[in-house]
Each structure stands twice: as C-alpha cells, then as structure tokens.
Design an enzyme around this catalytic site. Structure first.
Site, mmCIF file in Angstrom:
data_model
loop_
_atom_site.group_PDB
_atom_site.id
_atom_site.type_symbol
_atom_site.label_atom_id
_atom_site.label_comp_id
_atom_site.label_asym_id
_atom_site.label_seq_id
_atom_site.Cartn_x
_atom_site.Cartn_y
_atom_site.Cartn_z
ATOM 1 N N TYR A 67 8.515 4.303 24.413
ATOM 2 C CA TYR A 67 9.370 5.317 23.795
ATOM 3 C C TYR A 67 10.116 4.740 22.588
ATOM 4 C CZ TYR A 67 8.620 7.611 28.331
ATOM 5 O OH TYR A 67 8.061 8.159 29.471
ATOM 6 N N HIS A 151 2.387 2.267 33.531
ATOM 7 C CA HIS A 151 2.450 3.367 32.579
ATOM 8 C C HIS A 151 1.075 3.694 32.000
ATOM 9 C CE1 HIS A 151 4.964 5.257 29.059
ATOM 10 N NE2 HIS A 151 4.411 6.160 29.853
#
Length: 343
Positions: A67, A151
C-alpha cells in the site's frame, strides 16, 4: 505527536480470530487508501483519518507494504505509536519485499499515487517472509504486529505453502506474531489454507459482498468447520456498493454495465426501506458466523466517520427479503437479522 483526546465512542463489538485469542473489532480499518490508492492523500489527511477511526471505536487496523510502497505502514504506525500497544490489533502482510528503485518514476501502474522510490519484489521464501516482517516493523515503528498474512500468493502457490507458510508458523510459535493467515481476492486458495494448514484466519477481499458471494460455496463453510475466522475486505467491491453511479470502480477498475445496473437497483431497494446501500453492504457479511471483521478503507476523517455511522445503523426489516424477491441476493445466502425500522 501528542495523543488526541479520549474518544467519546466506545470500541465496537469484538470477535476472536479462530483459536488465537486475538480480538478484532467487527469493523476494521483498511489502510490502502491512506497509502494513496488511486489519488494522493496528504500526511495530515491520513493522520486525521486514522484518528477518526480510533474515535469511532475501531481497534483493528490492517495494512501492507504494497500500500503506497510502505507509505500506509509509516502513516498508520505514526498514529498507533501514540496509543498503548495492547489497546489495538494490527495486521500487515508478507510476500512483497520493497527494494530501492532503479530510477525516478511513479507508482500509478500499481494503483497508488506516490513516487516510486522503491520497487516491489515477490518473495515467498522463508527468508523473504522474515525480511518483509522486519521491514514492516521498521516502517511502523512498532515492536510487533498481531496478525501476519501472506499477501496475494496467487502465482506463487506452491512456494507459499512449502516455504512461506512454515516460516509464519515458526514466527507464531516464537511469539513474534500472535496469529497467521493469508489475504487474497479469491476463494479457492484461501479454502486450501483453511483446510490444509493451521492458519488462524484468512482475509477475503471482494468475494463475499452484497454483489457477489463466491466465498459462500467453499471458503466460509471451511472456516466454520475448522473453527477459523474470515475477515472480509473490499466490502464495497472497490466502491461500487458505496456509490453505484457511472464511473464507479469495481474490482479495481471501471464498473461494467451489468454489476453497475445491479448495484443501482440494490440502492433503490435499500433506500426504499430507509437505509443507505453502504449500510446494508457493511452489515451483510455478518450473516455468516465465520466472519469476524469487515475492513473498510477510507482516505478522510469524514469517510471513516460515515462508515462507522452506517455500521451502527441496523438494516430495516424486510430489506433482505426485498433483495431476494428481485433475484439480487440468492435465497440460500445467510443474512444478519434486520433492525427495528420499518418503511
């Protein structure tokens, strides 16, 4: 930074992740937006957003190196460091290691409006997992995270199971993290994690929403059978269920005509029952007992305050039946109980 005043809203309802003992608030904060997802967010704006989440009673915060190339972790950590460490739960992710970039550029190809001073490198090796977590702790400025998630190992499945998962299991046994799992935008591999490993929870983004319920077939039953938990991300399907108007995003791209049409009709129905579509979307996943928390992303204090207000607003009686009557919600999908509102 001085801690802000004591919040006037108590923490939200809390659920435990599997058998880990890790408590998460039913409404959690997703950190992608404060990392500059789609458009820039200033430091001050990010700080105000996280502080508004805290004031609203949110005590579960999720982030990732992906992010904003670590920006979301740095910004989230700057606020959380002002709070007692045992007063909140924090998750981050492993699988993308950040290395120095070869030259100037931006990160728009990955959806983030930030300078590309770093570059992502997939790494689901045991060493990569350990390095990723160490780097995240440095960016966060904290001594630990509570939940570590693999992830998006979609294209690295066997290495994730053979190398990355055992590394997470070892970190949990050493007490470095309290709980482990995986976070993805699909159900199949997450179901395999629930069935074949000792993860505590999985984070499923976009696959169990008012608009689509792919996770209902195998993922959620597997979680219930094994006593593990599911965290739901992407509850608005990238924004479509928050504002189903032309130009809305769906699965990280412009919404096609058919899901846009369905979401707009859903909004007409929920509004006719006196409740905004986004309130129904936030509540919907809790019809299934395996769901422990719903993450909501926000880039401003107003957005996070609105999300918390919608979460606390129970759907009106009859809204689920009305959606089913028009074929917008399958009859076999469980729904939470309605509130006391009437038309």
């Amino acid at each position: 930074m001085k801690p802000p005043p004591t919040p006037d809203t108590p923490p939200l309802a809390v659920h435990t992740l599997g058998r880990s003992g890790v408590p998460v608030t039913a409404l959690g904060f997703g950190g992608a937006s404060i990392g500059g997802l789609y458009r820039p967010v200033t430091d001050d704006q990010a700080t105000a957003t996280v502080e508004a989440a805290w004031a609203a009673g949110i005590r579960y915060f999720d982030t990732a190196p992906h992010y904003g190339l670590g920006l979301a972790e740095r910004r989230l950590g700057a606020v959380l460091r002002t709070r007692p460490r045992d007063s909140y739960v924090l998750s981050t992710k492993v699988g993308r290691v950040l290395d120095p970039a070869d030259g100037p550029g931006d990160d728009s190809d990955h959806g983030f409006a930030v300078a590309a001073t770093l570059r992502r490198r997939w790494d689901f090796s045991a060493d990569g997992v350990r390095r990723s977590l160490e780097d995240s702790l440095t960016r966060l400025g904290l001594d630990r995270v509570d939940l570590a998630l693999l992830h998006d190992p979609d294209d690295h499945e066997e290495q994730a199971f053979r190398e990355a998962y055992p590394a997470l299991e070892e970190l949990r046994s050493q007490g470095v993290v309290r709980a482990i799992g995986a976070g993805m935008n699909q159900s199949r591999m997450l179901t395999r994690f629930l069935a074949d490993t000792d993860v505590d929870a999985v984070l499923c983004a976009g696959r169990y929403t008012l608009l689509e319920q792919d996770a209902a077939a195998t993922l959620l039953p597997a979680a219930q059978k094994t006593g593990k938990s599911v965290i739901i991300g992407g509850v608005f399907n990238s924004g479509l269920l928050a504002d189903p108007t032309p130009g809305a995003m769906y699965d990280y791209t412009a919404a096609p005509e058919e899901p846009l049409r369905r979401a707009a009709r859903m909004q007409e129905i929920t509004t006719s029952h006196g409740v905004p579509l986004r309130a129904a979307a936030l509540r919907f996943p809790f019809g299934h007992p395996a769901v422990a928390s719903v993450l909501v992303g926000a880039r401003s204090a107003d957005e996070v305050r609105d999300a918390a207000a919608q979460w606390r607003r129970p759907p009106a009686d009859g809204v689920w039946a009305a959606l089913r009557a028009e074929g917008l919600l399958p009859g076999h999908i469980p729904v939470p109980p309605g509130g006391t509102r009437s038309r």
